[in-house]
Write a protein that holds these residues in place. Sequence first.
Motif: not given
Length: 137
Positions: A82-90
């Motif tokens: 399951y995808l929990y979260d995605s974060i823009d890291t730049s």
Amino acid sequence: SSICTEHPKVKKAINMLQPGYTPPSRFALAGHLLNEVFQEEKIKCSEKLSGEFVCMSTDGWSNIHNEPIVCATVTVDGGTVYLYDSIDTSEYLTTLASDIIKSCEKEFKYHVTSFVTDNATNIAKMREQTAKYKQEG
């Protein structure tokens, strides 16, 4: 560029299959409809995973715009992910690199003239932004 549902031939096909039906616009799909479905799926995952023992992992990817992100997933016994979260890291990586350089130069009184990294998309963008920082200041 329009998405598939806005293409004239797709609209014609939809009208032939279901006269009078108007599919949602790309703005609706990317806006409130996406947010509604996301919230519904998040609730379903929360209910399904409540009390489970899971394995959490993260990995760096690029989104469809080739922007660097980190995605966190959880895997339950049996292998369902399951995808929990995605974060823009730049921005985070650029700030992190700049802070490390500043701290190092201040503490040890020397000048960082190079910064060695791998060539992952998020790191490449960080290198580009950090180079601008070094030129400016």
